[in-house]
Design a protein around this motif. Structure first.
Motif, short mmCIF file in Angstrom:
data_model
loop_
_atom_site.label_atom_id
_atom_site.label_comp_id
_atom_site.label_asym_id
_atom_site.label_seq_id
_atom_site.Cartn_x
_atom_site.Cartn_y
_atom_site.Cartn_z
N ALA A 64 0.71 -1.23 -0.13
CA ALA A 64 -0.22 -0.11 -0.08
C ALA A 64 0.86 1.31 -0.04
N GLN A 65 1.92 1.42 0.72
CA GLN A 65 2.74 2.46 0.91
C GLN A 65 3.39 2.72 -0.44
N ALA A 66 3.89 1.71 -1.05
CA ALA A 66 4.90 1.66 -2.20
C ALA A 66 3.83 2.03 -3.35
N ARG A 67 2.59 1.61 -3.42
CA ARG A 67 1.59 2.25 -4.35
C ARG A 67 1.07 3.56 -4.12
N SER A 68 1.02 4.05 -3.04
CA SER A 68 0.70 5.50 -2.81
C SER A 68 1.93 6.36 -3.07
N ALA A 69 3.12 5.80 -3.14
CA ALA A 69 4.15 6.75 -3.35
C ALA A 69 4.32 7.04 -4.99
N CYS A 70 3.53 6.26 -5.57
CA CYS A 70 3.59 6.45 -7.35
C CYS A 70 2.22 6.70 -7.84
N SER A 71 1.11 7.11 -6.94
CA SER A 71 -0.15 7.32 -7.41
C SER A 71 -0.69 8.64 -7.17
N CYS A 72 -1.06 9.54 -7.76
CA CYS A 72 -1.61 10.74 -7.45
C CYS A 72 -2.70 10.50 -6.34
N ILE A 73 -2.59 11.29 -5.33
CA ILE A 73 -3.42 11.38 -4.10
C ILE A 73 -4.90 11.95 -4.48
N ASP A 74 -4.91 13.00 -5.61
CA ASP A 74 -6.25 13.43 -5.83
C ASP A 74 -7.01 12.41 -7.04
N CYS A 75 -6.15 11.87 -8.08
CA CYS A 75 -6.93 10.97 -9.17
C CYS A 75 -6.68 9.60 -9.10
N GLY A 76 -5.40 9.27 -8.68
CA GLY A 76 -5.10 8.00 -8.63
C GLY A 76 -4.32 7.46 -9.79
N ALA A 77 -3.54 8.75 -10.74
CA ALA A 77 -2.73 8.15 -11.91
C ALA A 77 -1.53 8.16 -11.47
N THR A 78 -0.58 7.65 -12.43
CA THR A 78 0.63 7.36 -12.19
C THR A 78 1.44 8.77 -11.92
N ALA A 79 2.01 8.90 -10.71
CA ALA A 79 2.58 10.26 -10.14
C ALA A 79 4.00 10.37 -9.66
#
Length: 203
Positions: free
Chosen positions: A107-122
């Motif tokens: 979960a932490q790893a995915r959050s680190a590369c996912s936009c907190i607002d829309c979920g896109a690659t970030a």
């Protein structure tokens, strides 16, 4: 008003997915003290872009800890990624602890590369000293540079045969939501210590 302030305001004004998730999984969220129910791990600072990540984590945790009194004490955004803490009311078997730690790490790893607002690659951005993970459309501030070869590297707790654990660097595969082993030589760095120094303090 910052994006985080707006999320807090919206969460207070209406019942949304965060509250619904708490109500759907009271076994890992809710405890009662003197007849008053409370949920210390309510994910109220998590943006809509992390909905799938938080939901998947809670589902994994609930499945892994079925029959054990495990409580989420915190799920929040911190420095651009999820911060997750838990406790058990009694000792849990090693395999259960491993499953919990793996679910947290993913979960932490995915959050680190996912936009907190829309979920896109970030990517990670710094705005006035505040770190946040965002896509180009929601980014604010300056992108935090990542050395070549160190993209999506994370320091992950790994259990070994005797029940003890070590910290290991692994790469997160966003497509398949999993960790893969890496060779430090292929990462273009001198040693594991250099990798650990970066993943521990990406700023």
């Amino acid at each position: 008003m910052t994006n985080r302030d707006e999320r807090l305001k919206q969460g207070a004004m209406r019942k949304d997915w965060r509250q619904e998730l708490v109500e759907l999984h009271p076994e890992v969220f809710v405890r009662t003290y003197r007849s008053v129910s409370f949920a210390p791990g309510h994910p109220f600072t998590c943006g809509d872009g992390w909905r799938e990540i938080v939901t998947r984590f809670v589902e994994r945790l609930s499945t892994a800890t079925s029959g054990y009194a495990v409580l989420i004490t915190q799920i929040r955004e911190a420095h651009g990624r999820l911060a997750i803490h838990w406790r058990a009311e009694a000792a849990v078997p090693t395999n259960i602890e491993r499953a919990i730690e793996e679910a947290i790490a993913l979960a932490q790893a995915r959050s680190a590369c996912s936009c907190i607002d829309c979920g896109a690659t970030a990517s990670l951005f710094s705005n006035g000293g505040r770190l946040h993970t965002a896509c180009p459309d929601h980014a604010q501030g300056v992108q935090v540079p990542v050395p070549p070869g160190m993209e999506n590297l994370h320091a992950v707790r790994k259990f070994v045969g005797d029940g003890s654990s070590i910290i290991e660097c692994r790469r997160y595969d966003r497509l398949y939501d999993r960790f893969v082993d890496i060779d430090p030589n292929s990462a273009g760095v001198r040693s594991w210590h250099e990798i650990l120094a970066h993943v521990s303090d990406p700023s």
